[in-house]
Design an enzyme around this catalytic site. Structure first.
Site, PDB file in Angstrom:
ATOM      1  N   LYS A  44      19.332  47.149  65.623  1.00 60.05           N
ATOM      2  CA  LYS A  44      18.786  45.957  66.278  1.00 60.05           C
ATOM      3  C   LYS A  44      19.550  45.372  67.459  1.00 60.05           C
ATOM      4  O   LYS A  44      20.560  44.937  67.254  1.00 60.05           O
ATOM      5  CB  LYS A  44      18.238  44.754  65.311  1.00 60.05           C
ATOM      6  CG  LYS A  44      17.646  43.765  65.929  1.00 60.05           C
ATOM      7  CD  LYS A  44      17.511  42.499  65.443  1.00 60.05           C
ATOM      8  CE  LYS A  44      18.569  41.469  66.125  1.00 60.05           C
ATOM      9  NZ  LYS A  44      18.506  41.092  67.229  1.00 60.05           N
TER      10      LYS A  44
ATOM     11  N   GLU B 296      32.594  42.890  63.158  1.00 57.50           N
ATOM     12  CA  GLU B 296      33.333  42.629  64.429  1.00 57.50           C
ATOM     13  C   GLU B 296      33.220  41.348  65.132  1.00 57.50           C
ATOM     14  O   GLU B 296      31.774  41.356  65.522  1.00 57.50           O
ATOM     15  CB  GLU B 296      33.237  44.043  65.284  1.00 57.50           C
ATOM     16  CG  GLU B 296      34.518  44.229  66.235  1.00 57.50           C
ATOM     17  CD  GLU B 296      34.318  43.393  67.635  1.00 57.50           C
ATOM     18  OE1 GLU B 296      33.832  43.889  68.623  1.00 57.50           O
ATOM     19  OE2 GLU B 296      35.006  42.116  67.680  1.00 57.50           O
TER      20      GLU B 296
ATOM     21  N   CYS C  22      34.607  38.992  72.952  1.00 58.38           N
ATOM     22  CA  CYS C  22      35.093  38.672  71.873  1.00 58.38           C
ATOM     23  C   CYS C  22      36.610  38.858  71.783  1.00 58.38           C
ATOM     24  O   CYS C  22      37.353  37.912  71.271  1.00 58.38           O
ATOM     25  CB  CYS C  22      34.762  39.365  70.611  1.00 58.38           C
ATOM     26  SG  CYS C  22      34.695  41.244  70.792  1.00 58.38           S
TER      27      CYS C  22
ATOM     28  N   GLU D  61      35.974  29.355  70.050  1.00 57.39           N
ATOM     29  CA  GLU D  61      35.579  30.359  71.011  1.00 57.39           C
ATOM     30  C   GLU D  61      34.565  29.997  71.865  1.00 57.39           C
ATOM     31  O   GLU D  61      33.420  29.220  71.387  1.00 57.39           O
ATOM     32  CB  GLU D  61      34.942  31.348  70.194  1.00 57.39           C
ATOM     33  CG  GLU D  61      34.973  33.009  71.036  1.00 57.39           C
ATOM     34  CD  GLU D  61      34.477  33.741  70.307  1.00 57.39           C
ATOM     35  OE1 GLU D  61      33.579  33.863  69.416  1.00 57.39           O
ATOM     36  OE2 GLU D  61      34.496  35.227  70.725  1.00 57.39           O
TER      37      GLU D  61
END
Lengths: 302, 313, 478
Positions: free
Chosen positions: C184, C258, C292, C389
């Site tokens: 997806k 991840e 990331c 983040e």
């Protein structure tokens, strides 16, 4: 135990045995549970063997603190040094073959020859893992041929503090098989021994204390799995958890709790109910489960 | 780099400490930055501007043993009128010749604003006595050059005798005085490492260079984008700490308009637009001029051109 | 107006032929979703609608998983390994052939500069397929035993920041190891995944080996919780990663994650300054900071703080923000309105907490989602912008005095994905590298990726590795 239950009218026994007190092993010392509790450990026939410490969540907390404290030094030791330390443990175990055979017999109800074979396998397994200390980096590491002027290498590193729920049924061989692979690569552990058969593990801690294993590298708790395991599974300063000794339904809950800080979770490969065959060669899985791969890049230039 | 280091006190070791104390250059990183800037896409109006600017920055060069008065006259004519078919093409910045032909060149370009650059100090090797080198520089000035392109003693540099290199530049500076501006050729192809390029740049600037120049064109590799990047960083940092602007000249190996435009992008995004001017940035080249003119013509006419339409010299 | 203005240098859009609507790719064919639901995908740079895309519901997930299972059992796990490899080689080649088209499409749908999608994303995509194609028939040498088996059907959910590259990181190793997949793509960036599906058709890949289900969070959840899959691979936020770990805990599914990061980019006083500044800029402004492993915390040694900051600010003034399809654009659009809101919110928090905010002068286009490169100084560990983040072009600058302090500050975070170290001293580089708790350590470089180089995090940045020999483990039953 050279102890027999006397019936009225029996002749008095020869010499009375001095029974051992089984305590926890945390930070290289042998404290009782801070809760002051203990529980009765019976042999395979239901006869009294000993009172083992009944660890509380605070003992678990203290054990994690001790394991974290020991991690920096243990993981920074050379691989050679770790291998030597573990090998020494095997030497001491060998010297105590008879003692451990008796312990395993009493706990699990095995016949003499069977118990001897188990102890021999446990010692040999310890030796096998000791030999991995300075090799796993070569088997698991790599120099990666990236498409550019860079030197790039990957190395395995220990993940940190590992909580281990030791196997229920295999009190020595199973115990050794879940503990050794974690510590040989530099992790430190908090192990919850088999609830039913904790005593061989506690005797093993005596060997650890008199070998060169630094305090805090291996910490052993005895008590109720269902009571203590959740505290380890939810502990935010534990990096990985081995669910081998947890029954399936409990293991599900523990795995969910472990997700809170994304612990690396090792679940037994076998289906519910079936015991793992500890006599089989273990492979690398249990070492790899607690290793992080770190990859480093550096340009190559003048 | 904090306060300027006064190393004219002559203690060779403090000059060495200063130069060795400069930040290092990571070769891979510098090359990657140069390559990224080389991928800029300069089109239409930007390209037009850049082509004209590049032409105006050329030091049209002939430095051959077989140079004759006839050859020098020819390039001077080209310098004044690069494209006979197109009077809108700008003049070049300078002609660059050996000192014994500087007199002739000066006469040819007199009154046009085109500079006469003469090489000096035993170009290209620089291997002779200081006295001979200074005499060579003096000779160039007397011949009418208003720019002197000297070479440094690379042997001394690589042997670590930075003081000697410094003293020679300072001495030439003195000889040249205000009669000409001084370009110092580092010969980066022989210095090899980018760390050396950085150090040599600073050394030359501290000794009084008006321009630092990459190469004699006689050694390969000559000018490259990474080397020029490091030199542009040096002049930028030198101005920031010492308050004096020094120019940069890449020379040799720049053959196509595409190359030239890449150098302009490098200047623009490294030292900044104060250096986008023939007074502060030059390109030492010969065949480059025709490629610039061809590209210029293509932009103006929409058609690809051919060598027959541009003069050889 | 500067002296040297770069004229517009647009990459032509005509190489891409967008369809009005796209279906789900199941069992080798495109089809609408069972309930007919669809959604639109827009260009974040102009807000124009690019296409309509089907939204997969539970019925579609069932169908796709079933197709993947059939393909696994009847075809893919039976096929000799070298044949599997040859399919992957074909796919790699077609990606190279269509690379310009894919790059333009990626920039349109994601908002990233064409220079990045052309020079970084798409070449890496092809490289990943090439690399893993070669492993297919060599698994017995990978260090997992003489005959490692695949897991079966993998359910894979990927993010929007490197759409086609994340797809390559997931599909290439999965297929090489013998698994089939249902993937997806992110809801804001479905188009290159759908074009990849076309490429699978062009390569004659057996139907059902690769299935692409477009949709949003619900589709992803339905996929990872589906009982018919054996393996879950997820790249995305730590928050969702934990949810997935919780959902999969009672199952036998193998999971790799991840997740997020808050990497420290550490600059020592002896760093090669100009390259370090490039590394800082690359570390946080590459891909608009939607990375990331972005170097979102600059840890600069206090003794060189002023110089480094001055150099950084000077360098940032040359960054070009604008049309992603312009070949000279350095900073593109923020991927969505939602992401822009989050970046703005956290930036406001930064100011409120007392950090000083600076951006180079920057003209933002009127339409689309844009945020200027931003630097916060005077940041300390206790500030939210040093811990959370942001996933945008926002850099927090902190200082340190000694190497030990740098390590301590760098590691003082629940994340552990990457770190950067800049120093000219080799022994210090290696000392730092051995102590940084991060899955990737870039020394005197940053944001470098390669299919042979394992990538993944420590701690809450996830577990498992992608790439290299180590990355195969995620898709083998070992």
């Amino acid at each position: 135990m050279s102890d027999t239950v006397l019936s009225p009218g029996d002749a008095p026994p020869g010499r009375l045995a001095v029974r051992k007190t089984y305590k926890l092993y945390i930070g290289g010392a042998f404290p009782r549970s801070e809760s002051g509790r203990s529980y009765v450990v019976t042999d395979h026939k239901g006869g009294f063997l000993a009172n083992a410490a009944l660890a509380s969540r605070k003992d678990a907390r203290d054990a994690v603190v001790a394991a974290r404290k020991a991690f920096a030094g243990w993981s920074a030791a050379t691989a050679y040094n770790r291998g030597q330390v573990l090998y020494r443990v095997a030497e001491l175990l060998e010297g105590r073959r008879a003692q451990f055979t008796a312990e395993v017999r009493a706990a699990e109800g095995l016949g003499a020859r069977q118990a001897e074979a188990v102890v021999d396998a446990a010692i040999d397994r310890w030796v096998w893992y000791a030999g991995w200390a300075d090799k796993i980096a070569q088997v698991r590491g790599a120099s990666n041929p990236v498409a550019g002027p860079f030197f790039n290498f990957s190395l395995p590193e220990p993940t940190g503090v590992v909580a281990v729920i030791a196997p229920e049924a295999s009190s020595l061989l199973g115990f050794v098989s879940v503990v050794a692979p974690a510590v040989v690569t530099g992790n430190t552990v908090v192990v919850l021994a088999s609830e039913r058969y904790p005593l061989p593990a506690v005797s093993l801690t005596e060997v650890l204390a008199t070998s060169d294993v630094p305090g805090g590298v291996i910490n052993v708790l005895t008590g109720r799995t269902a009571e203590v395991a959740p505290w380890l599974a939810s502990h935010m300063d534990v990096n990985a958890i081995d669910l081998t000794g947890a029954p399936d339904s409990l293991a599900d809950d523990l795995a969910v709790a472990a997700a809170e800080n994304l612990k690396r979770v090792l679940r037994p490969a076998v289906e519910d109910g079936a015991a793992e065959d500890w006599t089989q060669p273990p492979g690398l899985k249990r070492m790899l489960a607690y290793l992080e791969t770190k990859t480093v890049w550096h340009p190559t230039g003048t | 780099m904090s306060a300027p280091v006064d190393i004219r006190a002559g203690a060779g070791s403090s000059l060495r400490e200063f130069l060795h104390g400069l930040p290092g250059v990571d070769q891979v990183g510098a090359e990657a930055r140069a390559a990224m800037l080389a991928s800029r896409s300069i089109k239409t109006t930007a390209k037009q501007w850049a082509l004209d600017m590049a032409i105006s920055m050329i030091d049209l060069t002939t430095l051959e043993g077989q140079d004759t008065p006839g050859k020098v006259r020819a390039i001077c004519a080209k310098a004044k009128r690069p494209d006979p078919a197109d009077p809108t093409a700008p003049q070049v910045a300078a002609v660059c010749v050996y000192p014994d032909l500087a007199h002739l060149a000066a006469a040819e370009v007199k009154g046009t604003g085109i500079h006469v650059a003469s090489v000096a100090t035993a170009f290209p090797s620089g291997r002779t006595s200081v006295e001979v080198k200074l005499a060579d520089a003096k000779y160039a000035i007397e011949a009418g050059a208003d720019e002197v392109d000297m070479v440094i003693d690379r042997g001394a540099f690589l042997a670590g005798d930075y003081q000697l290199v410094y003293d020679e530049i300072a001495a030439v500076r003195e000889v040249v005085e205000d009669a000409a501006h001084l370009k110092v050729i580092l010969e980066t192809g022989e210095l090899v490492t980018l760390d050396n390029v950085r150090r040599a740049s600073w050394l030359a600037m501290l000794a009084g260079a008006d321009f630092i120049k990459t190469s004699t064109g006689k050694v390969s590799p000559a000018a490259t984008l990474p080397v020029t990047l490091v030199m542009l960083e040096a002049v930028r940092d030198f101005r920031a700490t010492h308050g004096r602007q020094v120019g940069v000249k890449p020379a040799g190996g720049i053959r196509t308009a595409k190359d030239a435009i890449r150098y302009l992008v490098l200047v623009n995004e490294t030292a900044g637009e104060d250096w986008l001017d023939p007074d502060w940035f030059r390109i030492g080249a010969s065949s480059l001029l025709n490629d610039l003119l061809m590209q210029r013509t293509k932009l103006a006419t929409g058609r690809y051109s051919g060598p027959d339409y541009f003069t050889l010299d | 107006m500067g002296k040297f203005e770069y004229a517009p240098a647009p990459e032509s859009r005509s190489i891409v032929s967008l369809r009005e609507s796209y279906g789900l790719f199941i069992n080798g064919e495109f089809a609408s979703s069972a309930d007919g639901r669809a959604f639109k995908t827009i260009s974040p740079a102009t807000e124009e609608v690019l296409a309509e895309v089907a939204e997969a519901g539970p019925v579609d997930v069932d169908r796709a998983v079933a197709a993947a299972r059939r393909a696994y059992e009847r075809t893919w796990s039976v096929l000799p390994a070298k044949e599997r490899g040859k399919y992957l080689f074909r796919i790699a080649r077609i990606i190279q052939e269509r690379s310009r088209e894919l790059a333009v499409l990626e920039s349109l749908d994601n908002g990233k500069p064409i220079r990045e999608s052309r020079d970084v994303d798409i070449p890496l995509v092809a490289a990943h397929f090439f690399y893993h194609a070669g492993w297919a028939d060599k698994l017995e040498y990978a260090g997992y035993g003489p005959a490692p088996r695949p897991l079966g059907v993998a359910g894979q959910v990927i993010p929007w920041n490197f759409p086609l590259l994340m797809l390559a990181w997931k599909i290439a190793p999965a297929l090489a190891c013998g698994n089939t997949v249902v993937l997806k793509p992110a809801e804001t960036t479905p188009l290159t995944a759908l074009t990849f599906a076309e490429i699978c058709q062009q390569a004659d890949l057996p139907p059902g080996v690769v299935n692409i289900l477009t949709g949003a969070g619900d589709t992803g959840k339905a996929l990872v919780t589906h009982p018919g899959i054996d393996k879950v691979a997820f790249t995305g936020s730590t928050e969702v990663g934990k949810e997935i770990a919780r959902e999969c805990a009672p199952t036998r599914k193998k999971v790799t994650l991840e997740l997020g990061g808050k990497a420290a980019n550490i600059v020592f006083e002896d760093a090669p300054v100009d390259q370090a500044v490039e590394g800082i800029v690359n570390g946080i402004f590459f891909n608009q900071g939607h990375v990331c492993c972005a170097g979102s915390r600059l840890l600069v040694q206090e003794s060189v703080y002023e110089q480094v900051l001055a150099s950084l600010q000077r360098r940032l003034a040359t960054l070009r923000l604008g049309d992603p399809l312009d070949k000279n654009t350095d900073v593109g659009a923020i991927n969505s309105a939602a992401q822009l809101a989050r970046i703005r919110e956290l930036s406001e928090v930064g100011e409120a907490e007392g950090a000083q905010r600076w951006s180079p002068p920057c003209e933002l286009p009127v339409k689309g989602f844009w945020f200027p490169p931003t630097v916060f100084t005077g940041v300390s560990q206790a500030h939210r912008i040093a811990r959370e983040e942001i996933f945008g072009p926002v850099l927090s600058v902190l200082t340190f005095r000694t190497p030990a302090e740098a390590v301590e500050k760098a590691n003082n975070t629940p994340y552990g994905l990457s770190a950067g170290v800049w120093s000219d001293k080799g022994s210090r580089i290696l000392w730092m590298a051995s102590r940084l708790r991060a899955g990737v350590v870039w020394a005197n470089t940053f944001n470098k990726f390669d299919p042979s180089s394992p990538f993944g995090g420590y701690k809450e940045s996830g577990y498992g590795r992608e790439g290299g020999r180590h990355g195969l483990e995620a898709y083998l039953d070992v």
